[in-house]
Design an enzyme around this catalytic site. Structure first.
Site, PDB file in Angstrom:
ATOM      1  CD  GLU A 158     -28.978  16.255  54.657  1.00 57.92           C
ATOM      2  OE1 GLU A 158     -27.805  16.512  53.995  1.00 57.92           O
ATOM      3  OE2 GLU A 158     -28.992  15.034  55.146  1.00 57.92           O
ATOM      4  CG  ASN A 206     -27.357  10.561  50.477  1.00 56.77           C
ATOM      5  OD1 ASN A 206     -26.695  11.255  49.700  1.00 56.77           O
ATOM      6  ND2 ASN A 206     -26.918  10.571  51.693  1.00 56.77           N
ATOM      7  CD  GLU A 207     -22.689  10.150  51.915  1.00 51.63           C
ATOM      8  OE1 GLU A 207     -22.838  10.073  53.216  1.00 51.63           O
ATOM      9  OE2 GLU A 207     -22.176  11.093  51.440  1.00 51.63           O
ATOM     10  CE1 TYR A 214     -19.885  17.787  51.986  1.00 51.53           C
ATOM     11  CE2 TYR A 214     -19.776  15.505  51.793  1.00 51.53           C
ATOM     12  CZ  TYR A 214     -20.440  16.649  51.720  1.00 51.53           C
ATOM     13  OH  TYR A 214     -21.857  16.772  51.766  1.00 51.53           O
ATOM     14  CD  GLU A 240     -24.008  14.697  50.011  1.00 55.63           C
ATOM     15  OE1 GLU A 240     -23.230  14.714  50.788  1.00 55.63           O
ATOM     16  OE2 GLU A 240     -25.208  14.263  49.968  1.00 55.63           O
ATOM     17  CD  GLN A 291     -26.577  20.236  52.965  1.00 57.61           C
ATOM     18  OE1 GLN A 291     -27.782  20.684  53.154  1.00 57.61           O
ATOM     19  NE2 GLN A 291     -26.234  19.012  53.296  1.00 57.61           N
TER      20      GLN A 291
HETATM   21  O1  AHR Z   1     -23.859  17.171  53.286  1.00 61.75           O
HETATM   22  C1  AHR Z   1     -23.831  16.812  54.690  1.00 61.75           C
HETATM   23  C2  AHR Z   1     -23.816  15.273  54.616  1.00 61.75           C
HETATM   24  O2  AHR Z   1     -22.690  14.532  54.020  1.00 61.75           O
HETATM   25  C3  AHR Z   1     -24.812  14.534  53.721  1.00 61.75           C
HETATM   26  O3  AHR Z   1     -26.017  14.204  54.447  1.00 61.75           O
HETATM   27  C4  AHR Z   1     -24.483  13.157  53.487  1.00 61.75           C
HETATM   28  O4  AHR Z   1     -24.805  12.656  52.405  1.00 61.75           O
HETATM   29  C5  AHR Z   1     -23.011  13.384  53.554  1.00 61.75           C
HETATM   30  O5  AHR Z   1     -22.186  12.329  54.259  1.00 61.75           O
END
Ligand code: AHR
Length: 538
Positions: free
Chosen positions: A54, A211-212, A284, A337, A387
């Site tokens: 990104e 995205n999101e 995450y 992600e 990432q």
């Molecule tokens: O990976 C970092 C960020 O985390 C991304 O841009 C977003 O999609 C997520 O919240």
């Protein structure tokens, strides 16, 4: 899954039937792994071993893109060391340009002569020092569509674009598809691509639609997003590639988002799910409080591993909601992600958001997640670790001419052997590990992993989370016998072990030959380890 008590293993019959491979400790066998050759789960899609870059912090500038004129060795502007390392791990797919950045990105800015491309404010400006005029803060658009497609080609990954649904109309999405996929002589846009040096279409199959969208992608409700999604994917030109659209899925456990979207989409009939290739889950784990990746107590070691293990229940939960509405199971999950998120390491520039050298703990997180995806090969079409370089769960850290591989890279290299194999049901039994979170007792399984079969080759990967105890384990291959076996182990007596620019090879996997025959043997899984056993079957 039953936990086998230690005394069940001490019986003479069991001990005499096993070949003793690893140095035996005073302890008897206290764990068991059974690989069920005749119980296939599904094919492990190579795209599960996917990545994500990104325009965020130091990911693109200078992680991936150093520029053609740079002193740093590069291939057409792309960091050469990165390309060489990526080729070794066979990346299935690479997602770009975001993340949240995607919904602020105008792809037109990143094509045409580089010297004429505009400079824009980067989406992540609010998270970084604003008085820097660096490319991490003000986007120079030097790395755009052609550069990304070339990077994918260099590393052998399929491109996966994330399209802007929040701040551009659907027309721009169609035009991006046309720019990438239309034959060279047919349209103005495809001619532009050819003039930029890429005559042949990129043949981009995977397209994320926003995205999101529940957050940075527009603050939409699930129902609003479903309507937008339908409109965006309606009548997109297809050319020679069958397009695979990925919907912006839930934030972790948000089942309401999944249910709301699927219910709304189903208003057009269940056949409509044919148009949705994948449903993008984001999850995450991270250290509690603002902590850097290298500082944690033993309890915090387990806490993070325990959090990362939530991936399994998230997959099961969303899969079951999806199946209530998409009853013919036309849609798969895409975990686009995932990873462990800590604070930036002070050794990295302020503008390199969340850049740090992952440790052995992060490597175990990688093993836990990849094993989970393998075990759910019937449900997961793709996954993208967040990432690739210089942010969050990265495989590499780079700053100017310095470049290192993190322990995560080694796990991806070890696990690449699973790609394309048939995932096999595998039963793990071991005493659970106990720890405290905020002074409350908690526990985690004692061993976990996955297995896959590729003709006569069996790959078994296993995580032992125990910070100071090896696991003496009976491994039974049900339905086949073994001719030969090699092990590759990533471990360290120091649970904080990591690589750094000063010590780039501090933590690397070690190989060993394992002498066995038959179908049952004892193997000692080292403490705090990720292990791969590759077996040749008779
Ligand atoms: O990976 C970092 C960020 O985390 C991304 O841009 C977003 O999609 C997520 O919240």
């Amino acid at each position: 899954m039953p936990t086998i008590r230690r005394r069940e293993f001490i019986g003479g019959a069991l001990v005499t039937s096993v070949a003793l491979l690893a140095p035996r400790s005073a302890n008897a066998v206290d764990a068991r792994v059974e690989v069920l050759i005749n119980e296939p789960i599904g094919t492990i899609s190579p795209e599960i071993y996917g990545h994500f870059i990104e325009h965020l912090g130091g990911v693109i500038y200078d992680g991936v893109w150093v520029g053609e004129q740079s002193k740093i060795p590069n291939i057409g502007g792309i960091r050469k060391a990165l390309v060489e390392h990526m080729r070794r791990i066979k990346p299935g797919v690479l997602r770009w340009p975001g993340g949240c950045f995607a919904d602020s990105y105008n792809w037109h800015d990143g094509v045409g002569p580089r010297s004429e491309r505009p400079r824009r404010t980067n989406f992540w400006i609010r998270d970084t020092t604003q008085n820097s005029d660096s490319p991490q803060v003000y986007e120079p658009n030097q790395f755009g569509t052609n550069e990304f497609a070339r990077f994918c080609k260099l590393i052998g990954a399929q491109p996966y674009f994330a399209a802007n649904l929040r701040s551009l109309p659907a027309k721009d999405f169609y035009e991006w598809v046309e720019y990438c996929n239309a034959p060279a002589d047919l349209t103005t846009l495809s001619r532009m691509r050819a003039v930029a040096g890429d005559r042949e279409p990129f043949g981009v199959r995977y397209w994320g639609v926003g995205n999101e969208s529940w957050g940075c992608g527009g603050n939409l409700t699930a129902e609003e997003y479903a309507t937008e999604f339908r409109r965006f994917i309606a009548w997109v030109p297809r050319y020679s590639v069958k397009l695979a659209f990925v919907g912006s899925g839930p934030n972790g456990a948000d089942r309401r988002w999944t249910r709301g979207f699927f219910t709304k989409l189903a208003e057009k009939g269940e056949n409509f799910f044919r148009n949705l290739y994948g449903w993008g889950l984001h999850y995450y784990c991270g250290s509690t409080g603002k902590k850097v990746s290298t500082e944690y107590t033993t309890d915090e070691w387990y806490e993070l591993l325990g959090k990362s293990d939530r991936m399994e229940s998230l997959i099961n939960d969303h899969w079951s909601v999806m199946g209530e509405i998409d009853t013919r199971r036309q849609v798969k999950l895409v975990v686009d992600e995932w990873g462990a998120w800590h604070e930036r390491d002070k050794s990295m520039p302020e503008t390199y958001l969340w850049a740090y050298p992952g440790t052995l703990r992060d490597a175990l997180v990688a093993g836990i997640n990849l094993d989970t995806f393998n075990r759910h090969a019937d449900k997961i079409a793709m996954a993208n670790v967040a990432q690739l370089i210089n942010t969050i769960h990265s495989l590499f850290l780079a700053y100017e001419d310095k470049f290192i591989a993190t322990p995560n890279y080694h796990v991806f290299e070890m696990y690449s052997a699973h790609q394309g194999g048939t995932s096999l049901r595998t039963v793990f039994s071991a005493p659970r590990v106990s720890y405290n979170v905020a002074e409350k007792p908690n526990s985690l399984w004692g061993l976990q992993g996955s297995a896959s079969l590729h003709d006569k080759q069996l790959v078994l990967t296993v995580v032992n989370p125990h910070h100071n105890q090896a696991r003496e384990t009976e491994i039974a291959i049900r339905g086949a016998s073994i001719e030969s076996c090699q092990s590759r182990v990533l471990s360290s007596p120091d649970i904080h072990a990591h690589n750094s620019f000063a010590n780039p090879r501090g933590l690397e996997p070690k190989d060993a030959e394992v002498t066995i025959s038959g179908s049952t043997f004892v193997y000692q899984f080292q403490r705090a380890s990720v292990t791969r056993l590759q077996m040749r079957l008779a």
